[in-house]
Design a protein around this motif. Structure first.
Motif, PDB file in Angstrom:
ATOM      1  N   ALA A 101       0.848  -1.194   0.000  1.00 25.51           N
ATOM      2  CA  ALA A 101       0.000   0.000   0.000  1.00 25.51           C
ATOM      3  C   ALA A 101       0.882   1.242   0.000  1.00 25.51           C
ATOM      4  N   ALA A 102       0.266   2.391  -0.277  1.00 23.26           N
ATOM      5  CA  ALA A 102       0.969   3.675  -0.238  1.00 23.26           C
ATOM      6  C   ALA A 102       0.152   4.669   0.586  1.00 23.26           C
ATOM      7  N   GLY A 103       0.844   5.415   1.424  1.00 24.16           N
ATOM      8  CA  GLY A 103       0.205   6.471   2.213  1.00 24.16           C
ATOM      9  C   GLY A 103       0.743   7.823   1.783  1.00 24.16           C
ATOM     10  N   HIS A 104      -0.131   8.820   1.708  1.00 20.92           N
ATOM     11  CA  HIS A 104       0.242  10.151   1.233  1.00 20.92           C
ATOM     12  C   HIS A 104      -0.063  11.210   2.274  1.00 20.92           C
ATOM     13  N   ARG A 105       0.839  12.154   2.400  1.00 22.87           N
ATOM     14  CA  ARG A 105       0.521  13.374   3.132  1.00 22.87           C
ATOM     15  C   ARG A 105      -0.295  14.263   2.214  1.00 22.87           C
ATOM     16  N   VAL A 106      -1.499  14.607   2.656  1.00 24.41           N
ATOM     17  CA  VAL A 106      -2.353  15.555   1.938  1.00 24.41           C
ATOM     18  C   VAL A 106      -2.585  16.729   2.874  1.00 24.41           C
ATOM     19  N   VAL A 107      -2.234  17.909   2.431  1.00 20.77           N
ATOM     20  CA  VAL A 107      -2.236  19.067   3.326  1.00 20.77           C
ATOM     21  C   VAL A 107      -3.624  19.386   3.847  1.00 20.77           C
ATOM     22  N   HIS A 108      -4.630  19.381   2.985  1.00 20.12           N
ATOM     23  CA  HIS A 108      -5.942  19.894   3.390  1.00 20.12           C
ATOM     24  C   HIS A 108      -7.043  18.855   3.264  1.00 20.12           C
ATOM     25  N   GLY A 109      -7.714  18.595   4.382  1.00 18.42           N
ATOM     26  CA  GLY A 109      -8.906  17.759   4.377  1.00 18.42           C
ATOM     27  C   GLY A 109     -10.162  18.555   4.609  1.00 18.42           C
ATOM     28  N   LYS A 115     -10.241  12.172   9.536  1.00 16.15           N
ATOM     29  CA  LYS A 115      -9.362  11.018   9.712  1.00 16.15           C
ATOM     30  C   LYS A 115      -8.896  10.543   8.337  1.00 16.15           C
ATOM     31  N   PRO A 116      -7.842   9.720   8.285  1.00 11.52           N
ATOM     32  CA  PRO A 116      -7.352   9.213   7.005  1.00 11.52           C
ATOM     33  C   PRO A 116      -8.428   8.407   6.278  1.00 11.52           C
ATOM     34  N   VAL A 117      -8.354   8.411   4.950  1.00 16.25           N
ATOM     35  CA  VAL A 117      -9.334   7.688   4.139  1.00 16.25           C
ATOM     36  C   VAL A 117      -8.642   7.021   2.957  1.00 16.25           C
ATOM     37  N   LEU A 118      -9.257   5.981   2.442  1.00 19.56           N
ATOM     38  CA  LEU A 118      -8.795   5.359   1.222  1.00 19.56           C
ATOM     39  C   LEU A 118      -9.003   6.340   0.074  1.00 19.56           C
ATOM     40  N   ASP A 162      -3.108  16.832   7.037  1.00 15.39           N
ATOM     41  CA  ASP A 162      -2.450  17.700   8.009  1.00 15.39           C
ATOM     42  C   ASP A 162      -3.442  18.507   8.832  1.00 15.39           C
ATOM     43  N   THR A 163      -4.680  18.570   8.388  1.00 18.08           N
ATOM     44  CA  THR A 163      -5.713  19.334   9.094  1.00 18.08           C
ATOM     45  C   THR A 163      -6.527  18.479  10.058  1.00 18.08           C
ATOM     46  N   ALA A 164      -6.527  17.152   9.877  1.00 14.26           N
ATOM     47  CA  ALA A 164      -7.474  16.286  10.589  1.00 14.26           C
ATOM     48  C   ALA A 164      -7.328  16.359  12.107  1.00 14.26           C
ATOM     49  N   PHE A 165      -6.095  16.389  12.599  1.00 15.19           N
ATOM     50  CA  PHE A 165      -5.865  16.373  14.048  1.00 15.19           C
ATOM     51  C   PHE A 165      -6.514  17.571  14.740  1.00 15.19           C
ATOM     52  N   HIS A 166      -6.697  18.662  14.004  1.00 18.72           N
ATOM     53  CA  HIS A 166      -7.239  19.883  14.607  1.00 18.72           C
ATOM     54  C   HIS A 166      -8.763  19.962  14.559  1.00 18.72           C
ATOM     55  N   GLN A 167      -9.403  18.921  14.054  1.00 18.66           N
ATOM     56  CA  GLN A 167     -10.867  18.937  13.962  1.00 18.66           C
ATOM     57  C   GLN A 167     -11.534  18.949  15.332  1.00 18.66           C
ATOM     58  N   THR A 168     -10.776  18.675  16.380  1.00 13.88           N
ATOM     59  CA  THR A 168     -11.314  18.685  17.746  1.00 13.88           C
ATOM     60  C   THR A 168     -11.456  20.097  18.309  1.00 13.88           C
ATOM     61  N   GLN A 169     -10.953  21.093  17.609  1.00 14.39           N
ATOM     62  CA  GLN A 169     -10.952  22.446  18.153  1.00 14.39           C
ATOM     63  C   GLN A 169     -12.369  23.029  18.220  1.00 14.39           C
ATOM     64  N   PHE A 192      -2.591  23.320  10.596  1.00 13.05           N
ATOM     65  CA  PHE A 192      -1.818  22.390   9.785  1.00 13.05           C
ATOM     66  C   PHE A 192      -0.770  21.687  10.657  1.00 13.05           C
ATOM     67  N   HIS A 193       0.114  20.938  10.025  1.00 15.67           N
ATOM     68  CA  HIS A 193       1.130  20.131  10.723  1.00 15.67           C
ATOM     69  C   HIS A 193       0.500  19.125  11.685  1.00 15.67           C
ATOM     70  N   GLY A 194      -0.750  18.747  11.393  1.00 15.87           N
ATOM     71  CA  GLY A 194      -1.475  17.865  12.302  1.00 15.87           C
ATOM     72  C   GLY A 194      -0.852  16.496  12.470  1.00 15.87           C
ATOM     73  N   LEU A 195      -0.220  15.987  11.414  1.00 14.61           N
ATOM     74  CA  LEU A 195       0.423  14.673  11.529  1.00 14.61           C
ATOM     75  C   LEU A 195       1.598  14.719  12.508  1.00 14.61           C
TER      76      LEU A 195
END
Length: 404
Positions: A101-109, A115-118, A162-169, A192-195
């Motif tokens: 598999a391959a995982g990508h950093r995507v700046v904006h969700g 959360k990460p998605v296929l 990179d934005t997902a971690f901040h969705q709790t704000q 950003f820099h959520g990862l």
């Protein structure tokens, strides 16, 4: 999702830009209770794409695997060279470690993805719609996913945001004081820099559980820089907002700037949107103030007054951001430095903490020079240097999503 009982292979992590691709390959092994173990196998970068493409790669033990020109394969864009990079990667994997598999950093969700998605075709189309929110990053991230899908349609790909971690704000942290119709259209603070922050939060939970349950400011200081307020490991606030331009000064970005300046530049100098974008993303920040470089190492080594101003300005603004984020948490129990500058510049950390002495921060000089671990004095609030690992975070998300 693949059966988690019998997984052994390799996982590719990609971070794609406009003229470069960073990659890390992890070995994946199934461990007890259906879990998985990740170990870096090799990593590298293909840069200079479009001018003088060159591949550099090292094994996990830092042994050199490649340092070679790729001009003969360079068609001027990252997507055109990605199939060749994928072939090189697979040719350098043992036969018993197939690429899974391959995982990508995507700046904006955006607000869509917390959360990460296929990375399916429909997901990519949705992410395409967010490109105006990150015009210099998002298109590059998606172009790499598309190129890989075309070259290897059978290879599962996962988008990590990179934005997902901040969705709790809370709304208090994410809302701008503008007409509500624009907020409803997505003009809000994302962060950003959520990862990186997610990795630090997990590291603290595993290694410093007492501090992890408290109020911590994490300073991700690199060419791109931001800070985040974590309370009990959850993001409450961050210095970056709608775009990666906001917050503290960076290598070539200004950080927070009076919007009136933008209006002035448009009217006085007739700058259009493209010219403003170039000014704000490529000509400002440490480079703009110092007139010398966007590299903090060059600025620290210089005795020029403008370079010293750039250095002091960076430290002062970071310290102000720490104090501001403490307000969002109702206090502060600790500070963590990470990323390129945060992990390696003892002088930057010393200056920032000197500004914050009134909050109870004091560094031990010898520990600070060591660039790792606890660097504060016994009587100080704790200050840690923790190397971040966004690639591991992407790999971890990818394997959980794909293999369970």
């Amino acid at each position: 999702m693949t059966n988690a009982c019998n997984i052994k292979g390799a996982l590719l992590v990609l971070n794609s830009g406009s003229s470069s691709v960073k990659f890390t390959v992890f070995q994946v092994d199934t461990v007890a209770a259906g879990g998985h173990q990740l170990a870096p196998f090799f990593a590298g970068q293909l840069d200079g794409i479009g001018t003088a493409a060159r591949l550099k790669a090292k094994a996990a033990d830092k042994g050199l695997l490649a340092d070679e020109p790729w001009g003969h394969l360079d068609k001027g864009t990252v997507p055109s060279v990605l199939p060749h990079l994928l072939s090189w990667i697979e040719n350098n994997l043992p036969t018993d470690l197939p690429l899974r598999a391959a995982g990508h950093r995507v700046v904006h969700g955006g607000s869509l993805f917390d959360k990460p998605v296929l990375a399916t075709a429909s997901v990519i189309a949705q992410l395409d719609g967010l490109s105006p929110l990150a015009p210099l990053h998002q298109p590059q991230n998606l172009a790499a996913i598309r190129a890989l899908a075309k070259s290897r349609p059978d290879l599962p790909q996962v988008a990590c945001f990179d934005t997902a971690f901040h969705q709790t704000q809370p709304a208090l942290s994410t809302t701008y004081a503008i007409p509500k119709r624009y907020t409803q259209e997505g003009v809000r603070r994302y962060g950003f820099h959520g990862l990186s922050y997610e990795y630090i939060a997990q590291y603290l939970a595993a290694n410093k559980p007492g501090l992890a349950k408290g109020r911590v400011v994490v300073a991700h200081l690199g060419s791109g820089a931001s800070l985040a307020a974590l309370k009990n490991g959850v993001s409450l606030d961050t210095s970056m907002g709608f775009s990666a331009l906001d917050g503290v000064p960076m290598g070539t970005r200004p950080g927070a700037i009076d919007p009136g300046i933008i209006i002035h530049l448009m009217r006085r100098y007739s700058l259009d949107a493209d010219e403003l974008e170039r000014l704000l993303y490529h000509e400002s920040g440490l480079l703009g103030v110092s007139g010398l470089s966007n590299d903090m190492r060059a600025i620290e080594a210089s005795q020029e007054p403008d370079a010293q101003l750039a250095h002091d300005l960076f430290c002062s603004r970071v310290a102000k951001a720490v104090a501001s984020l403490a307000v969002s948490m109702g206090g502060i129990d600790g500070l963590v430095f990470t990323a390129g500058i945060g992990e390696h510049s003892a002088l930057i950390r010393e200056k920032i903490c000197r500004y914050l002495a009134w909050l109870g921060f004091a560094l031990d000089p010898l520990s600070n020079e060591a660039n790792d671990g606890l660097i504060s004095t016994d009587g100080s609030l704790p200050v840690h240097v923790v190397p971040t690992d966004e690639e591991y975070m992407i790999a971890s998300h990818t394997i959980k999503l794909q293999f369970g």
